[in-house]
Design an enzyme around this catalytic site. Structure first.
Site, short mmCIF file in Angstrom:
data_model
loop_
_atom_site.label_atom_id
_atom_site.label_comp_id
_atom_site.label_asym_id
_atom_site.label_seq_id
_atom_site.Cartn_x
_atom_site.Cartn_y
_atom_site.Cartn_z
N ASP A 34 0.83 -1.22 0.00
CA ASP A 34 0.00 0.00 0.00
C ASP A 34 0.86 1.26 0.00
O ASP A 34 0.36 2.37 0.22
CB ASP A 34 -0.93 0.00 1.22
CG ASP A 34 -0.16 -0.04 2.53
OD1 ASP A 34 1.10 -0.06 2.47
OD2 ASP A 34 -0.78 -0.04 3.59
N GLU A 36 3.17 2.20 2.10
CA GLU A 36 3.75 2.66 3.37
C GLU A 36 5.20 2.21 3.43
O GLU A 36 5.59 1.21 2.82
CB GLU A 36 2.95 2.08 4.55
CG GLU A 36 1.65 2.82 4.77
CD GLU A 36 0.88 2.34 5.99
OE1 GLU A 36 1.35 1.39 6.66
OE2 GLU A 36 -0.19 2.90 6.26
N GLN A 92 7.55 29.07 5.04
CA GLN A 92 6.35 29.46 5.82
C GLN A 92 6.83 29.56 7.27
O GLN A 92 6.55 28.70 8.10
CB GLN A 92 5.24 28.41 5.64
CG GLN A 92 3.95 28.73 6.39
CD GLN A 92 3.07 29.80 5.75
OE1 GLN A 92 3.17 30.08 4.56
NE2 GLN A 92 2.24 30.44 6.53
N ASP A 162 17.99 39.54 -4.71
CA ASP A 162 17.21 40.39 -3.81
C ASP A 162 18.07 40.70 -2.59
O ASP A 162 19.15 40.14 -2.41
CB ASP A 162 15.87 39.75 -3.40
CG ASP A 162 16.03 38.38 -2.76
OD1 ASP A 162 17.06 38.15 -2.11
OD2 ASP A 162 15.13 37.54 -2.92
N LYS A 185 13.77 43.12 -5.35
CA LYS A 185 12.67 42.24 -5.77
C LYS A 185 11.46 42.41 -4.84
O LYS A 185 11.62 42.54 -3.64
CB LYS A 185 13.17 40.79 -5.71
CG LYS A 185 12.12 39.74 -5.98
CD LYS A 185 12.72 38.35 -5.96
CE LYS A 185 12.44 37.62 -4.66
NZ LYS A 185 12.90 36.24 -4.65
N ASP A 211 21.72 32.58 -5.07
CA ASP A 211 20.56 32.67 -4.17
C ASP A 211 20.53 31.42 -3.29
O ASP A 211 21.23 30.45 -3.57
CB ASP A 211 19.27 32.76 -5.01
CG ASP A 211 18.15 33.49 -4.28
OD1 ASP A 211 18.30 33.76 -3.07
OD2 ASP A 211 17.11 33.76 -4.91
N SER A 215 13.36 27.90 -6.95
CA SER A 215 12.15 27.07 -6.94
C SER A 215 11.53 27.09 -8.33
O SER A 215 11.87 26.28 -9.18
CB SER A 215 11.20 27.59 -5.86
OG SER A 215 10.03 26.81 -5.85
N THR A 219 12.62 34.17 -10.09
CA THR A 219 13.55 35.20 -9.59
C THR A 219 14.82 35.24 -10.45
O THR A 219 15.25 36.30 -10.90
CB THR A 219 13.93 34.88 -8.12
OG1 THR A 219 12.74 34.80 -7.36
CG2 THR A 219 14.88 35.91 -7.55
C1 R5P Z 1 13.23 33.98 -1.58
O1 R5P Z 1 13.33 34.82 -0.72
C2 R5P Z 1 14.32 33.01 -1.89
O2 R5P Z 1 15.55 33.49 -1.45
C3 R5P Z 1 14.40 32.72 -3.38
O3 R5P Z 1 14.73 33.92 -4.06
C4 R5P Z 1 13.09 32.20 -3.89
O4 R5P Z 1 12.64 31.11 -3.11
C5 R5P Z 1 13.22 31.77 -5.32
O5 R5P Z 1 11.98 31.35 -5.78
P1 R5P Z 1 11.64 31.26 -7.31
O6 R5P Z 1 12.71 30.42 -7.96
O7 R5P Z 1 10.30 30.59 -7.34
O8 R5P Z 1 11.59 32.64 -7.87
#
Ligand code: R5P
Length: 289
Positions: A34, A36, A92, A162, A185, A211, A215, A219
């Protein structure tokens, strides 16, 4: 000292084993029909200091970490150190709106239940460490990223996308003895950001944007475009945690990115920088053995 590698961080765990001259613990890890997870520690680790290495991303890896912690505890370890190369849910770190959880705190509290100390790498914000109820430490991958860039790329200038990334970029620029600048930013939501147009002195320069996280790549893509407008010759992007969500890679490539570099906190084909040396340095600095 014994090291257990979770499936999100086996390479980091093995590298750390070499650096710290520790023993890599044999284990069984498989799925029930399943789906797990089943875990079994095969070595005798009773009365030993055991380090568990596991990135808490994606979600399944969190459950695996909890099971590993419990297995190590049940096996009678004297001390448990949890190394979390990438601490998921860290962004978060506050209640931005009423009704939201403080996810970073919820995660930290649960991890603290079966551990004596934790280590994480380039946490999104340092105050996250206070959410753990046990001693918690962080180390930076910036020295390793800077060394890699110095060796492999011919970089003239480093850019922080940023202000949050500025301190890291200053540290890298000091190691690489090169110029640095930053962008302004504003985050509109999880996938939309705005970057103020800026005249960067990037003409004919090889630039690295650094950075903590990539994600969605939004940015970095906007910063690359700004650098290209300012006639940069080569633009490489480097981060500690390469999440590369959705079509991030496509976004970076179509913005004109020449090279994508990340560490192995999240393992991918872009993990060109090893973080085990950063963790080892911390172990020696604060005498965690
Ligand atoms: C935000 O403050 C982080 O330092 C990165 O700049 C952010 O998580 C990048 O996210 P993404 O690639 O979605 O723009």
């Amino acid at each position: 000292m014994y090291i257990v590698g979770g499936t999100a961080s086996e390479n980091v765990a093995k590298n750390l084993c070499k650096e710290l001259q520790a023993t890599y613990v044999k284990k069984v890890s498989k799925r029930f029909p399943d789906d797990e997870l089943y875990i079994q520690i095969l070595d005798d680790i009773s009365k030993e200091h055991v380090i568990i290495v596991q990135t808490t991303y994606p979600d399944q890896k969190i459950i695996e970490l909890f099971l590993l912690q419990d297995a190590v505890k049940e096996a009678g370890a004297k001390e448990i150190t949890v190394v979390i190369p990438y601490f998921g849910y860290a962004r978060q770190d506050t209640k931005f709106k009423e009704g939201e959880p403080i996810s970073a705190k919820a995660m930290a509290k649960l991890i603290s239940l079966n551990a004596d100390k934790t280590i994480t790498i380039d946490p999104h914000k340092e105050h996250i460490l206070d959410f753990f109820t046990i001693p918690s430490y962080s180390c930076s991958a910036i020295p390793e990223i800077a060394k890699y860039l110095e060796k492999k790329e011919d970089i003239d200038m480093i850019l922080a996308p940023d202000k949050g990334a500025l301190e890291r970029v200053k540290q890298a620029a000091k190691i690489m003895r090169c110029d640095f600048d930053y962008m302004e930013k504003t985050r509109i939501d999880g996938t939309t950001i705005e970057i103020k147009p800026k005249n960067l002195k990037a003409k004919n320069k090889n630039v690295a944007i650094i950075d903590d996280i990539i994600s969605t790549g939004g940015t970095m893509a906007k910063s690359i475009k700004q650098l290209k407008k300012n006639d940069a010759k080569k633009v490489v992007v480097a981060c500690t945690h390469g999440l590369f969500a959705d079509d991030a890679i496509k976004k970076l490539n179509s913005a004109g990115c020449d090279e994508i570099i990340s560490t192995d906190t999240i393992e991918s084909k872009f993990s060109k920088v090893k973080i085990a040396p950063s963790i080892t340095r911390l172990f020696h600095q604060v005498n965690l053995r």
